[in-house]
Design an enzyme around this catalytic site. Sequence first.
Site, short mmCIF file in Angstrom:
data_model
loop_
_atom_site.label_atom_id
_atom_site.label_comp_id
_atom_site.label_asym_id
_atom_site.label_seq_id
_atom_site.Cartn_x
_atom_site.Cartn_y
_atom_site.Cartn_z
N GLN A 162 0.84 -1.28 0.19
CA GLN A 162 -0.27 0.22 -0.29
C GLN A 162 0.83 1.42 0.03
O GLN A 162 0.82 1.97 -0.31
CB GLN A 162 -0.87 0.32 1.44
CG GLN A 162 -1.85 1.09 1.11
CD GLN A 162 -3.46 0.58 2.79
OE1 GLN A 162 -4.00 0.31 1.84
NE2 GLN A 162 -2.91 1.46 3.54
N GLU A 204 -3.22 9.17 -1.07
CA GLU A 204 -2.46 10.56 -0.38
C GLU A 204 -1.19 10.75 -0.63
O GLU A 204 -0.91 11.16 -0.48
CB GLU A 204 -1.86 9.01 0.72
CG GLU A 204 -2.66 8.70 1.90
CD GLU A 204 -2.58 7.32 2.99
OE1 GLU A 204 -0.85 7.71 2.70
OE2 GLU A 204 -2.93 7.07 3.38
N ASP A 241 4.69 0.17 4.12
CA ASP A 241 3.49 -0.28 4.84
C ASP A 241 2.45 -1.55 3.94
O ASP A 241 1.82 -0.91 2.85
CB ASP A 241 1.84 1.45 4.93
CG ASP A 241 0.82 0.56 5.60
OD1 ASP A 241 0.47 -1.03 6.05
OD2 ASP A 241 -0.03 1.94 6.02
N GLU A 286 4.90 -1.47 8.27
CA GLU A 286 4.07 -1.41 9.00
C GLU A 286 2.65 -2.71 8.58
O GLU A 286 2.65 -2.96 7.93
CB GLU A 286 3.01 0.08 8.45
CG GLU A 286 1.47 0.74 9.45
CD GLU A 286 1.22 1.45 8.83
OE1 GLU A 286 -0.19 1.53 8.74
OE2 GLU A 286 2.06 2.67 8.33
N ASP A 313 -1.08 -1.85 13.08
CA ASP A 313 -2.07 -0.16 12.87
C ASP A 313 -3.64 -0.74 12.13
O ASP A 313 -4.22 -0.71 13.89
CB ASP A 313 -2.07 0.07 11.19
CG ASP A 313 -2.84 1.16 11.06
OD1 ASP A 313 -4.00 1.65 11.61
OD2 ASP A 313 -2.81 1.29 9.32
N LYS A 338 -4.42 6.64 14.88
CA LYS A 338 -5.05 7.35 14.23
C LYS A 338 -6.62 7.06 14.94
O LYS A 338 -6.79 7.20 15.57
CB LYS A 338 -5.81 6.29 13.62
CG LYS A 338 -4.86 6.42 11.85
CD LYS A 338 -4.87 5.39 10.87
CE LYS A 338 -3.75 5.11 9.97
NZ LYS A 338 -4.36 4.08 8.90
N ARG A 367 -5.45 9.23 7.45
CA ARG A 367 -6.39 8.64 7.02
C ARG A 367 -6.39 9.33 5.84
O ARG A 367 -5.88 10.02 5.06
CB ARG A 367 -7.82 8.25 7.23
CG ARG A 367 -8.19 8.47 8.52
CD ARG A 367 -6.93 6.74 9.16
NE ARG A 367 -7.58 5.32 8.75
CZ ARG A 367 -8.27 5.10 9.39
NH1 ARG A 367 -8.88 4.99 9.97
NH2 ARG A 367 -8.32 3.65 8.31
N SER A 368 -6.55 8.02 4.94
CA SER A 368 -6.47 7.99 2.88
C SER A 368 -7.46 9.39 2.93
O SER A 368 -7.28 9.71 2.20
CB SER A 368 -6.92 7.08 2.38
OG SER A 368 -7.71 6.49 2.65
N LYS A 389 2.58 9.79 9.91
CA LYS A 389 2.76 9.99 8.72
C LYS A 389 1.34 10.26 7.99
O LYS A 389 0.38 11.00 9.44
CB LYS A 389 1.92 8.44 8.69
CG LYS A 389 3.05 7.49 8.41
CD LYS A 389 2.49 5.74 8.63
CE LYS A 389 1.83 5.45 6.92
NZ LYS A 389 0.86 4.53 7.07
#
EC number: 4.2.1.11
Length: 428
Positions: A162, A204, A241, A286, A313, A338, A367-368, A389
């Site tokens: 990802q 992102e 990640d 991650e 995560d 998060k 978050r995305s 991040k």
Amino acid sequence: MEIKQIKAREVIDSRGNPTVEADVILNDDTIGSAMVPSGASTGQKEALELRDRDKSRYLGKGVLKAVKFVNTEICDTLIGFDINNLSKIDQTMIDLDGTKTKSRLGANTILSVSLAAAHANANRQHKPLYASLNQGGNYKLPVPMMNIINGGEHANNNIDIQEFMIIPVGAPSFKEALRYGIEVFHHLKSILEIKGMSTTVGDEGGFAPNLASNEDAIKIILEAINNAGYKPGKDIFIGIDAASSEFYDNDNKTYNLISENKSFSSEEFVNYLAKWVENYPIISIEDGMDENDWNGWNLLTKKLGDKVQLVGDDLYVTNSKILKQGIERNIANSILIKVNQIGTLTETFATIKVAMNARYTSIMSHRSGETEDTTIADLAVACTCSQIKTGSLSRSDRLAKYNRLLRIEEELGTQAVYPGLNAFNHLN
């Protein structure tokens, strides 16, 4: 100072979907506002966001139900509360919801008020949010983990992994770390253009080319680092990640990299990642294993736990209870934070405290699906999270957080410490 009014509205996030913005208004007319983000690849144990599911509006993704809960039930309950007691405000909303996953009111509903209340309290104190929330007196600027190649659920390409990130640990300050990253980002774009590859970006802000293999993403990033004049493994490290839950086959207990037509058992996938660590300057992985493959996580931690930051995560979903279980079983050595995974600021801080006590690193994360809200930048500094991040070096929803950190570093002056490689000092 007491809460006079709370109100909410629908606003739009970076993916064109509705999200909740809340205002908390005090008796002296001080206002605090916050918008909540939304994820694409989500952990199974995350607190649940509330969507309308009315297909006639926003394809079912509207948040009018959440807005109504803020404007009625939550507002009616919290009017008259002391804004200085943020933990009481949060706990009252948790009790009002009455479910383990915040499924009645919605984690997005509750979080909008939790964050807006923190902003209102900071504004009342005439302090920036990071200073209002900081209890230790020390200020660390986080090392940015910059997601410059997107794959998986964050992009429409053939890459299974990802995120491929650059981590500028060799910079003397956050400002310089940002410059390092931006220069590498532009060199990466040039390389992709020369190779005739796509330079469109994912959710992102990272590039989303089609590549022959996942490993090619690492190779092309190393080329960009070198072309920018930096040394891989000294000035800049690489982080990934994997988001392994997205390509884990629970029935067959295999990790399936579709782009490479390869399938792995847990042990085989651990060895696959270990080979990358051996061959490349990777300092952070991650979600290297599926969130429910705890035996696989044990194997990964035994194999790489003293060499690489292993971040949970989907594994931990910012939940202190799950994190404690992982610590007891010696799984991973870091946690991604998060705020919308757990739904309140108080619970977020509690999870960070558990991590710190166990010498696990904490990484504040976006978050995305983001907005121009910069709260997480202040939270990273307030909580002395060693890393952050918040995406790549394009898209204003990502850069808003970087620009906020630039301003914080400037405000703090000599008080601002950029930890660099010390952010990973639990590794050999």
